[in-house]
Design a protein around this motif. Structure first.
Motif, short mmCIF file in Angstrom:
data_model
loop_
_atom_site.label_atom_id
_atom_site.label_comp_id
_atom_site.label_asym_id
_atom_site.label_seq_id
_atom_site.Cartn_x
_atom_site.Cartn_y
_atom_site.Cartn_z
N ASN A 95 4.06 5.57 -11.69
CA ASN A 95 3.00 4.65 -11.33
C ASN A 95 3.60 3.29 -10.96
O ASN A 95 4.82 3.14 -10.89
CB ASN A 95 1.97 4.53 -12.46
CG ASN A 95 2.58 3.99 -13.76
OD1 ASN A 95 3.66 3.39 -13.75
ND2 ASN A 95 1.88 4.20 -14.87
N GLU A 96 2.76 2.29 -10.75
CA GLU A 96 3.27 0.99 -10.31
C GLU A 96 4.06 0.26 -11.39
O GLU A 96 4.77 -0.70 -11.10
CB GLU A 96 2.13 0.12 -9.79
CG GLU A 96 1.07 -0.20 -10.82
CD GLU A 96 -0.10 -0.98 -10.26
OE1 GLU A 96 -0.89 -1.50 -11.07
OE2 GLU A 96 -0.25 -1.08 -9.02
N LYS A 97 3.97 0.74 -12.64
CA LYS A 97 4.77 0.17 -13.73
C LYS A 97 6.13 0.87 -13.86
O LYS A 97 6.93 0.51 -14.71
CB LYS A 97 4.02 0.27 -15.05
CG LYS A 97 2.75 -0.56 -15.13
CD LYS A 97 2.07 -0.31 -16.47
CE LYS A 97 0.80 -1.13 -16.60
NZ LYS A 97 1.06 -2.58 -16.73
N VAL A 116 8.27 6.69 -3.82
CA VAL A 116 7.51 5.44 -3.73
C VAL A 116 6.44 5.58 -2.65
O VAL A 116 6.33 6.61 -1.99
CB VAL A 116 8.46 4.26 -3.41
CG1 VAL A 116 9.40 4.00 -4.57
CG2 VAL A 116 9.25 4.53 -2.13
N LYS A 126 3.68 9.00 0.44
CA LYS A 126 4.83 9.02 -0.45
C LYS A 126 6.11 9.14 0.38
O LYS A 126 6.14 9.83 1.40
CB LYS A 126 4.75 10.19 -1.44
CG LYS A 126 3.62 10.03 -2.45
CD LYS A 126 3.88 8.85 -3.37
CE LYS A 126 2.76 8.65 -4.39
NZ LYS A 126 2.75 9.68 -5.44
N THR A 161 15.84 -1.79 -3.54
CA THR A 161 14.71 -1.11 -4.17
C THR A 161 15.03 -0.82 -5.63
O THR A 161 14.19 -1.04 -6.52
CB THR A 161 14.38 0.20 -3.43
OG1 THR A 161 14.05 -0.09 -2.07
CG2 THR A 161 13.21 0.92 -4.08
N GLN A 207 12.91 -2.15 -8.87
CA GLN A 207 12.30 -1.20 -9.80
C GLN A 207 12.81 -1.41 -11.22
O GLN A 207 12.05 -1.32 -12.19
CB GLN A 207 12.58 0.23 -9.34
CG GLN A 207 11.82 0.61 -8.08
CD GLN A 207 12.17 1.98 -7.57
OE1 GLN A 207 13.21 2.55 -7.93
NE2 GLN A 207 11.33 2.53 -6.70
N VAL A 228 10.99 -4.27 -12.77
CA VAL A 228 9.61 -3.91 -13.14
C VAL A 228 9.60 -3.07 -14.42
O VAL A 228 8.84 -3.35 -15.35
CB VAL A 228 8.93 -3.15 -11.98
CG1 VAL A 228 7.60 -2.54 -12.42
CG2 VAL A 228 8.70 -4.09 -10.79
N LYS A 282 4.42 -5.00 -11.77
CA LYS A 282 4.18 -3.80 -10.96
C LYS A 282 5.10 -3.78 -9.74
O LYS A 282 5.52 -4.82 -9.23
CB LYS A 282 2.72 -3.72 -10.53
CG LYS A 282 2.26 -4.79 -9.56
CD LYS A 282 0.80 -4.54 -9.18
CE LYS A 282 0.31 -5.55 -8.13
NZ LYS A 282 -1.08 -5.28 -7.72
N PHE A 283 5.38 -2.56 -9.29
CA PHE A 283 6.22 -2.34 -8.12
C PHE A 283 5.33 -2.11 -6.91
O PHE A 283 4.41 -1.29 -6.95
CB PHE A 283 7.14 -1.14 -8.34
CG PHE A 283 8.08 -0.89 -7.20
CD1 PHE A 283 9.21 -1.67 -7.03
CD2 PHE A 283 7.83 0.13 -6.28
CE1 PHE A 283 10.08 -1.45 -5.96
CE2 PHE A 283 8.70 0.36 -5.22
CZ PHE A 283 9.82 -0.44 -5.06
N TYR A 284 5.61 -2.83 -5.83
CA TYR A 284 4.77 -2.75 -4.64
C TYR A 284 5.27 -1.67 -3.67
O TYR A 284 6.43 -1.27 -3.73
CB TYR A 284 4.77 -4.10 -3.92
CG TYR A 284 4.09 -5.20 -4.70
CD1 TYR A 284 2.71 -5.38 -4.62
CD2 TYR A 284 4.81 -6.05 -5.53
CE1 TYR A 284 2.07 -6.37 -5.34
CE2 TYR A 284 4.19 -7.05 -6.26
CZ TYR A 284 2.81 -7.21 -6.16
OH TYR A 284 2.19 -8.18 -6.88
N PRO A 285 4.41 -1.20 -2.76
CA PRO A 285 4.85 -0.26 -1.73
C PRO A 285 6.00 -0.82 -0.90
O PRO A 285 6.19 -2.05 -0.83
CB PRO A 285 3.59 -0.07 -0.88
CG PRO A 285 2.47 -0.31 -1.84
CD PRO A 285 2.96 -1.42 -2.74
#
Length: 446
Positions: free
Chosen positions: A266-268, A285, A293, A301, A305, A308, A319-322
């Motif tokens: 997830n974003e975490k 990601v 995806k 990256t 990550q 985060v 949170k990690f963004y796209p």
């Protein structure tokens, strides 16, 4: 509380350092198969070419440094072979074959990716190398010297492959690059921009064969030649720069959900098991533009990550963004960069686009040392910037960074054309080429 991190690459070590930054009491243990840690795999080609003098120069910290400065324990040359997520235990085997277990409260999978070697005849011959670790780099240089190599074949024309090809050329070898795609750098350049890179490399004396796979490697005990199509080319060594595959075996053993390409998070950066996180090349990601995806096997990256995951484990919400998968490379005197969507990808996904182009110089025309720069910008049919590719002699990275921000903030062509850019004769033109590319697109949009 104990956090165990499996893997000592950029993602794993950043996670460890971030946890320690925000919490001084958590016990942090990093376990890695490697002997050396905290080095940059991206620097390996530049040691091969001789710009960086020694592999020792790219090792930034030792396990002792991490223990002394950050109270982080690092266990090297040890493999984690199993994860029991129900009981929060891992099983390890050290370099001497000794088996031991360890409990954890949080587990971080930073298992990275393994080089993908196509199942071709001759791949196990002496003189066939991958390029993933500092040990690989040392082995390549040692082999060149011991076997007095004259001819090298590089399989794969991605960034690492081309950087290695140029590095080997600098070592005095004749170099042939074999790529099954119809262009070099297919991941982040369109064919027209890739052609300029190819011409530069060929001008430097590197031979390139496109649209043909390596059929087999020929030799009795060591490499003697390769077969490409129906042609045989002599070779003393072969570098397999054929990409990587996420290392997800431990995640599977732990019971973590696997997505389309790699570990699902997830974003975490949490996996499907709440106290197991995953970071780096082993996770998938979200693409910022398409929402699909994807993979993002870049050091930048991995670091983001790791920050985060580290913050969340330490109790700080992050949170990690796209991703846009921004990338840059320097091959000889040429810099190449790309971010966001290419025209090729857009057409493949049937996304309507408008293209803006510009050529310019990196300094004022009258200032000595200015180098050519060529820009290709991709816009949506509504004028929102989707992607940018740049090939030039210098100052590519900062322009790609600027365009990454522009794409992330959904800036449009008119805004880029009228954006305020700085100017001084030694470092820029008064008409910034990024603005000129946006102006070119505006003519087609209106």
């Amino acid at each position: 509380m104990r956090v165990v991190i499996i893997g000592s690459g950029a993602a794993g070590l950043t996670t460890a350092s971030t946890i320690r930054k925000y919490n001084k009491d958590i016990e942090i243990v990093v376990i890695t198969k490697e002997r050396e840690i905290a080095y940059s795999p991206c620097a390996i080609p530049y040691v091969i070419e001789g710009t960086i003098k020694s592999f020792d120069d790219i090792v930034m910290h030792t396990p002792a440094d991490y223990k002394k400065e950050r109270n982080i324990d690092i266990i090297t040359e040890t493999a984690v072979v199993d994860v029991d997520s129900k009981n929060n235990k891992i099983k390890c085997i050290d370099k001497n074959g000794n088996e031991f277990g360890m409990d954890y409260d949080y587990l971080v999978l930073a298992t990275g990716a393994e080089p993908f070697i196509p199942p071709i005849e001759g791949k196990d011959l002496k003189g066939v190398f991958k390029v993933r670790s500092i040990e690989d780099g040392r082995n390549i240089l040692k082999y060149i010297e011991e076997e007095k190599c004259n001819k090298a074949v590089v399989v794969g024309a991605g960034a690492i492959g081309l950087e290695m090809a140029y590095g080997l050329k600098c070592r005095g070898l004749d170099v042939l690059v074999v790529e099954m795609a119809p262009q070099v750098l297919p991941r982040f350049l369109d064919p027209d921009m890739a052609e300029r890179v190819q011409k530069y490399l060929e001008k430097e004396g590197i031979k390139i064969i496109l649209s043909k796979p390596l059929e087999k490697i020929i030799g009795e005990e060591k490499v003697e030649a390769v077969c490409v199509g129906d042609q045989v080319y002599e070779a003393d060594m072969v570098i397999m720069a054929t990409g990587v595959r996420p290392n997800i075996e431990l995640a599977k053993k732990a019971g973590c959900k696997i997505g389309k390409f790699a570990i699902e998070v997830n974003e975490k950066m949490q996996t499907s098991i709440p106290n197991i996180y995953a970071v780096g090349d082993c996770v998938e990601v979200v693409d910022f533009i398409t929402g699909e995806k994807t993979l993002s096997p870049f050091g930048t990256t991995a670091v983001r990550q790791g920050k985060v995951a580290g913050k969340n484990i330490a109790g700080i919400d992050a949170k990690f963004y796209p991703v846009l998968n921004s990338a840059v490379s320097k091959i000889g005197e040429l810099e190449i960069g790309g971010t966001g969507l290419t025209a090729f990808s857009a057409n493949l996904k049937r996304i309507p686009i408008v293209i803006g182009r510009a050529k310019g110089l990196t300094r004022a025309r009258y200032y000595p040392g200015g180098k050519e720069i060529e820009i290709k910008m991709i816009f949506s049919e509504n004028g929102t910037v989707f992607g940018c590719q740049i090939v030039g002699g210098e100052r590519v990275a900062e322009r790609i960074d600027a365009m990454s921000i522009a794409i992330f903030k959904k800036v449009n062509a008119e805004e880029i054309a009228n954006m305020e850019f700085c100017y001084a004769p030694p470092v820029s033109m008064v008409n910034e080429p990024l603005s000129l590319a946006a102006e070119d697109a505006l003519k087609k949009l209106h």
